[in-house]
Design a protein around this motif. Structure first.
Motif, PDB file in Angstrom:
ATOM      1  N   GLU A   1     107.247  36.441  46.396  1.00 14.22           N
ATOM      2  CA  GLU A   1     106.612  36.875  45.945  1.00 14.22           C
ATOM      3  C   GLU A   1     107.062  38.167  45.089  1.00 14.22           C
ATOM      4  O   GLU A   1     106.113  37.895  43.922  1.00 14.22           O
ATOM      5  CB  GLU A   1     105.041  37.386  46.979  1.00 14.22           C
ATOM      6  CG  GLU A   1     104.639  36.244  48.069  1.00 14.22           C
ATOM      7  CD  GLU A   1     106.012  36.649  48.946  1.00 14.22           C
ATOM      8  OE1 GLU A   1     104.377  35.280  50.328  1.00 14.22           O
ATOM      9  OE2 GLU A   1     106.960  36.867  49.831  1.00 14.22           O
TER      10      GLU A   1
ATOM     11  N   SER B   1     100.708  39.986  46.788  1.00 11.97           N
ATOM     12  CA  SER B   1     101.345  39.066  46.219  1.00 11.97           C
ATOM     13  C   SER B   1     102.352  39.759  46.095  1.00 11.97           C
ATOM     14  O   SER B   1     103.457  40.238  47.193  1.00 11.97           O
ATOM     15  CB  SER B   1     100.714  39.480  44.293  1.00 11.97           C
ATOM     16  OG  SER B   1     100.384  41.391  44.142  1.00 11.97           O
TER      17      SER B   1
ATOM     18  N   TRP C   1      95.333  40.963  45.634  1.00 17.46           N
ATOM     19  CA  TRP C   1      95.775  40.764  44.149  1.00 17.46           C
ATOM     20  C   TRP C   1      96.372  39.480  44.635  1.00 17.46           C
ATOM     21  O   TRP C   1      97.121  38.862  45.571  1.00 17.46           O
ATOM     22  CB  TRP C   1      95.979  41.433  43.183  1.00 17.46           C
ATOM     23  CG  TRP C   1      95.224  42.584  43.488  1.00 17.46           C
ATOM     24  CD1 TRP C   1      94.236  43.065  43.649  1.00 17.46           C
ATOM     25  CD2 TRP C   1      95.709  43.574  41.964  1.00 17.46           C
ATOM     26  NE1 TRP C   1      94.126  44.333  42.614  1.00 17.46           N
ATOM     27  CE2 TRP C   1      95.171  44.329  41.552  1.00 17.46           C
ATOM     28  CE3 TRP C   1      97.363  43.558  41.475  1.00 17.46           C
ATOM     29  CZ2 TRP C   1      95.397  46.113  40.995  1.00 17.46           C
ATOM     30  CZ3 TRP C   1      97.586  44.906  40.675  1.00 17.46           C
ATOM     31  CH2 TRP C   1      96.199  45.268  40.622  1.00 17.46           C
ATOM     32  N   THR C   2      96.185  38.617  43.842  1.00 12.11           N
ATOM     33  CA  THR C   2      97.024  37.155  43.952  1.00 12.11           C
ATOM     34  C   THR C   2      98.574  37.256  42.201  1.00 12.11           C
ATOM     35  O   THR C   2      99.342  36.701  42.487  1.00 12.11           O
ATOM     36  CB  THR C   2      96.169  36.214  43.403  1.00 12.11           C
ATOM     37  OG1 THR C   2      95.783  35.814  41.728  1.00 12.11           O
ATOM     38  CG2 THR C   2      95.552  35.011  44.839  1.00 12.11           C
ATOM     39  N   ARG C   3      98.068  38.035  41.276  1.00 14.48           N
ATOM     40  CA  ARG C   3      99.266  38.250  40.195  1.00 14.48           C
ATOM     41  C   ARG C   3     100.058  39.369  41.037  1.00 14.48           C
ATOM     42  O   ARG C   3      99.458  40.103  41.624  1.00 14.48           O
ATOM     43  CB  ARG C   3      98.262  38.792  39.225  1.00 14.48           C
ATOM     44  CG  ARG C   3      97.548  39.718  38.845  1.00 14.48           C
ATOM     45  CD  ARG C   3      97.035  40.270  37.823  1.00 14.48           C
ATOM     46  NE  ARG C   3      96.339  41.752  38.034  1.00 14.48           N
ATOM     47  CZ  ARG C   3      95.140  42.070  38.070  1.00 14.48           C
ATOM     48  NH1 ARG C   3      94.785  41.715  39.689  1.00 14.48           N
ATOM     49  NH2 ARG C   3      94.737  43.254  37.732  1.00 14.48           N
ATOM     50  N   THR C   4     101.388  39.760  39.987  1.00 10.51           N
ATOM     51  CA  THR C   4     102.571  40.890  40.164  1.00 10.51           C
ATOM     52  C   THR C   4     101.851  42.176  39.835  1.00 10.51           C
ATOM     53  O   THR C   4     100.673  42.386  39.357  1.00 10.51           O
ATOM     54  CB  THR C   4     103.222  40.221  39.987  1.00 10.51           C
ATOM     55  OG1 THR C   4     103.727  39.204  40.108  1.00 10.51           O
ATOM     56  CG2 THR C   4     104.657  41.473  39.788  1.00 10.51           C
TER      57      THR C   4
ATOM     58  N   ARG D   1      97.119  30.806  48.406  1.00  9.72           N
ATOM     59  CA  ARG D   1      96.539  31.146  47.915  1.00  9.72           C
ATOM     60  C   ARG D   1      95.708  29.340  47.269  1.00  9.72           C
ATOM     61  O   ARG D   1      96.790  27.889  47.250  1.00  9.72           O
ATOM     62  CB  ARG D   1      97.981  31.366  46.774  1.00  9.72           C
ATOM     63  CG  ARG D   1      97.850  32.638  47.228  1.00  9.72           C
ATOM     64  CD  ARG D   1      99.672  32.734  45.959  1.00  9.72           C
ATOM     65  NE  ARG D   1     100.063  33.990  45.783  1.00  9.72           N
ATOM     66  CZ  ARG D   1     100.173  35.079  46.765  1.00  9.72           C
ATOM     67  NH1 ARG D   1     100.474  33.982  47.705  1.00  9.72           N
ATOM     68  NH2 ARG D   1     100.597  36.026  47.352  1.00  9.72           N
TER      69      ARG D   1
END
Length: 487
Positions: free
Chosen positions: A196, A446, A416-419, A484
């Protein structure tokens, strides 16, 4: 006469003992010099990662199963070898009849020889055919084994290139296992990869302070007629050991980044551990004596053969270095190694749909904040949630009542799933300053990029990514997973 010999022997002692003292002093200085050259010696050896394609076995050929003697047909019988000699011009009575019998017998023997040859050739052809079939089958098995091994290597390489946790951990474990330690230092080292955050956590065993000679030099004491050690000043001993520890940390960065052939690691966390005996309790302890976090960009800017190792790790990487390593005084790791251990976060079941643990990504932001609040409470912190939209950038405040290490912590939770971008980390730091807090904690489902880690270095900020979050949940008996969904 005896007294003169005795006096002569006594006069020889000081020069001999003086030479012994000089030799011991030279050995001590040579040892100290070797300890000071640990980093430069490492830089003299080229480090490059393993090209996994080179692990593929060369195709193997099945050994021949046919005897060379069987490959060609054996010559058959020749009539000339059987035909009897015909009677000469002077023939005795009955010679014609005897010749006729010999001729008939030769024809029978020739016929038998032809039959034996035919049977032998048939057996030979069957034997050759069978051997060739066996060779073809053996070659097929060898080819299948080679193809299977090549497929495994290709799958392994794809997994590394795709930043898969177990594959990258295995890659660096094997890479570092091939590294020999200088001066008989400990060889124990562990790595864990956090996809991650493209982070490699390294736990490296260091030699204890006893590796530095406690003697500064030796001299001959005439009054005692003995070679006596001159103790090293404790401040000097501590300085030499800290210098060694800093060198070993930079050497580890050199080895890790140099081994990263596939460019999958952007940040390295190094925790230097020492296994020793606590003199106050007699128990075996493993304190962390140095901890730092380095990004690839930071590392590549270094001129390793021209820097001061201690100044570099302390001021450039904001490393925590034990002030009193000789007393095994620990420092708090920037990332606990267990929080990067993939064994604590892998799915319980191969088929995720039958895993009963809740997927954190299915929670609402408010529910996720409540989960974080529950986690911090189980960790022994006193917590208070803020109402969403009125928190001024704070989702939760946690209080650690312990003296010295405790204080007021402001917490942000990012579902969140994004950085997480560096701006969120900078904003958290501003919130820590505005709130007069001891520390800021940012928890996300994330990960973080190297710029975020670089900004957090040396600041009272703790970044907890998805792997560390799941490890904490696992440790404190909160069922959780992060799956995810395919978009």
């Amino acid at each position: 006469m005896g007294r003169s010999v005795e006096g002569h022997a006594r006069s020889d002692r000081p020069p001999g003992r003086t030479a012994e003292a000089a030799q011991r002093t030279a050995a001590v200085r040579e040892r100290v010099q070797a300890l000071g050259n640990v980093l430069s010696d490492a830089l003299a050896v080229e480090v490059h990662g393993t090209d996994l394609q080179t692990l593929k076995r060369a195709p193997r050929r099945a050994p021949p199963t046919v005897s060379p003697a069987d490959l060609e047909a054996h010559p058959g019988p020749v009539w000339d070898a059987f035909v009897p000699q015909a009677p000469g011009p002077f023939r005795w009575w009955g010679a014609e009849r005897r010749y006729a019998r010999r001729l008939a017998d030769a024809e029978d023997r020739f016929a038998e020889a032809i039959e034996r040859h035919r049977a032998a050739e048939e057996t030979r052809r069957d034997r050759v055919a069978r051997a060739l079939r066996e060779q073809v089958e053996q070659q097929r098995r060898l080819d299948e084994a080679t193809a299977e091994q090549h497929a495994r290597i290709d799958a392994y390489e794809r997994a590394v290139e795709n930043h898969e946790r177990v594959a990258v951990t295995r890659y660096f474990t094997k890479a570092l296992d091939r590294i020999t330690e200088p001066l008989e230092f400990p060889r124990r080292r562990k790595v864990r990869y956090v996809p991650e955050s493209t982070l490699l956590a390294v736990e490296w065993d260091l030699p204890d302070v006893g590796v530095v000679p406690a003697e500064a030099s030796y001299h001959y004491d005439r009054s005692r007629d003995a070679v006596v050690a001159v103790p090293r000043d404790p401040v000097e001993l501590r300085r030499l050991y800290q210098q060694l520890v800093a060198q070993l940390a930079l050497r580890a960065l050199h080895l890790v980044f140099g081994s990263d052939r596939y460019g999958v690691v952007e940040t390295v966390v190094f925790n230097g551990m020492v296994e020793s005996v606590d003199p106050t309790t007699g128990q075996t302890v493993r304190p962390c004596l140095i901890t730092l976090r380095a990004t690839r960009e930071q590392y590549q800017a270094l001129v390793l053969d021209q820097l001061d190792p201690v100044a570099c790790v302390r001021h450039y990487f904001a490393a925590e270095v034990s002030r009193h390593p000789e007393e095994l005084q620990p420092v708090e790791p920037v990332l606990e190694f267990d929080l990067a251990d993939p064994r604590t976060v892998e799915a319980v079941d191969v088929i995720s749909e039958i895993d009963a643990r809740p997927n954190l990504l299915d929670l609402s932001p408010e529910a996720f904040e409540h989960l974080v609040h529950n986690l911090l409470t189980r960790m022994g912190l006193e917590t208070r949630l803020f109402r969403r939209g009125t928190d001024g950038g704070i989702d939760c405040v946690a209080y650690d009542p312990r003296p010295i290490t405790g204080g007021k912590f402001v917490v942000q939770a990012k579902l969140w799933t994004r950085t997480v971008p560096p701006s969120a980390v900078r904003d958290l730091f501003g919130t820590v300053l505005d709130a007069g807090a001891t520390k800021g904690i940012l928890i996300t489902t994330s990960g973080f990029g190297p710029t975020s880690y670089q900004f957090a270095n040396g600041k009272p900020l703790q970044l907890i990514d998805a792997t560390a979050l799941l490890s904490l949940c696992h440790t404190h008996n909160i069922p959780a997973r992060i799956i995810r969904r395919a978009s």
